[in-house]
Design an enzyme around this catalytic site. Structure first.
Site, PDB file in Angstrom:
ATOM      1  N   LYS A 173       0.562  -1.750  -0.001  1.00 29.65           N
ATOM      2  CA  LYS A 173       0.226   0.411  -0.228  1.00 29.65           C
ATOM      3  C   LYS A 173       0.794   1.137   0.015  1.00 29.65           C
ATOM      4  O   LYS A 173       0.674   2.645  -0.650  1.00 29.65           O
ATOM      5  CB  LYS A 173      -1.217  -0.006   0.984  1.00 29.65           C
ATOM      6  N   GLU A 180       0.955   7.297  -6.356  1.00 28.70           N
ATOM      7  CA  GLU A 180      -0.360   7.682  -6.654  1.00 28.70           C
ATOM      8  C   GLU A 180       0.119   9.258  -7.221  1.00 28.70           C
ATOM      9  O   GLU A 180      -0.819  10.343  -8.320  1.00 28.70           O
ATOM     10  CB  GLU A 180      -1.348   7.683  -5.524  1.00 28.70           C
TER      11      GLU A 180
END
Length: 302
Positions: A173, A180
């Protein structure tokens, strides 16, 4: 399947709602009593203390925490330790640093407990669209929790998966969030270039809509951009101050430790810092240097 949910903020609350709609029994707790009451009104069983939450679950228990990384998660896990029994599972669905997860996993094993770390993506849209979940822990324990993951995921066989031992979920993550950062920065720079081009009278919302379909850069983020630009292309009500959750910093540090070059992600993190500066001293110094060697005009001078 039953579980306890600790932390009923935007994501934790929506995950609880999705679990309830999927037929799971959820005992819900938040330090803000009004949130706990709200979940009770939506079908969850309310617990106004950790002791009450643990007491309402049937062993082997599953307790899912959706709390901010750092001290808040640390305190919750420490408070749960004396309340739980051998074989119980704590699921950390927040954005914890994977090094903390490794340490916590070892501590839980000393007590006969299991830690499952779930890197969770989906934001406020997860309730309707489902959550992307990167899961770490003991494989057999993760498999036992499959009904929960199937309910939360976009589809039973899509958007989630076991990625490795405890710590791996949060590590993946972390990398996800670093990527991102870079993607968001590229979109932001591209649209700024489009906006700066005079003479073409470009409609940024139209361009975003064109790119959303068939283009190699189409994405959910681009869809969000299109929505924002449809409302106000000048972004007049938004201040250019960009926060970071901490995972970008962790990823850049990890890249350095692994001797892996990550210039795009690193620069996108630094650009978030730039966004928080009003009258950047570095920018002023750059302007002064340009004047010094090239005689370039410095704005603000008479």
């Amino acid at each position: 399947m039953e579980l306890g949910m600790i932390g009923l903020g935007k994501m934790g609350g929506n995950m609880t709602r999705r679990l309830l709609r999927g037929g799971h029994r959820v005992v819900a707790h938040d330090r803000i009593g009004a949130r706990t009451q709200e979940m009770m009104e939506e079908g969850a069983e309310a617990a106004f203390s950790l002791e009450e939450l643990v007491g309402k679950l049937t062993p082997p228990r599953v307790v899912w925490t959706m709390l901010p990384a750092g001290d808040v998660t640390e305190s919750a896990i420490e408070a749960l330790l004396p309340l739980l029994s051998k074989g119980d599972v704590i699921v950390d669905g927040g954005n914890s640093n994977y090094t903390d997860t490794l340490r916590r996993g070892a501590r839980l094993r000393e007590h006969g407990l299991h830690l499952v770390d779930v890197g969770t993506s989906g934001g406020i849209w997860g309730l309707s669209e489902g959550y992307s979940m990167m899961i770490g822990g003991e494989k057999a324990v993760v498999e036992r929790l499959r009904p929960i993951f199937v309910t939360l995921a976009p589809a039973p066989d899509k958007g989630w998966g076991y990625v490795g031992p405890a710590g791996a979920g949060h590590f993946v993550k972390m990398v996800h969030n670093g990527i991102e950062y870079g993607v968001m920065q590229a979109y932001a720079e591209g649209f700024e270039i489009l906006r700066a081009k005079e003479g073409f009278d470009l409609d940024l919302h139209q361009i975003a809509e064109i790119w959303r379909y068939g283009s190699v850069i189409r994405s959910w983020l681009l869809g969000l951009i299109a929505v924002v630009l449809e409302e106000d292309q000048d972004l007049s009500d938004i201040k250019g101050w960009v926060a970071d959750s901490g995972e970008g910093r962790w990823m850049v540090a990890e890249a350095i430790n692994l001797d892996v070059p990550a210039p795009v992600i690193t620069m996108s993190l630094l650009m978030r810092f730039v966004s928080r500066q009003e009258g950047s001293y570095a920018a002023k110094l750059l302007a002064a240097m340009r004047k010094g060697f090239g005689g370039h005009v410095v704005r603000g001078e008479a």
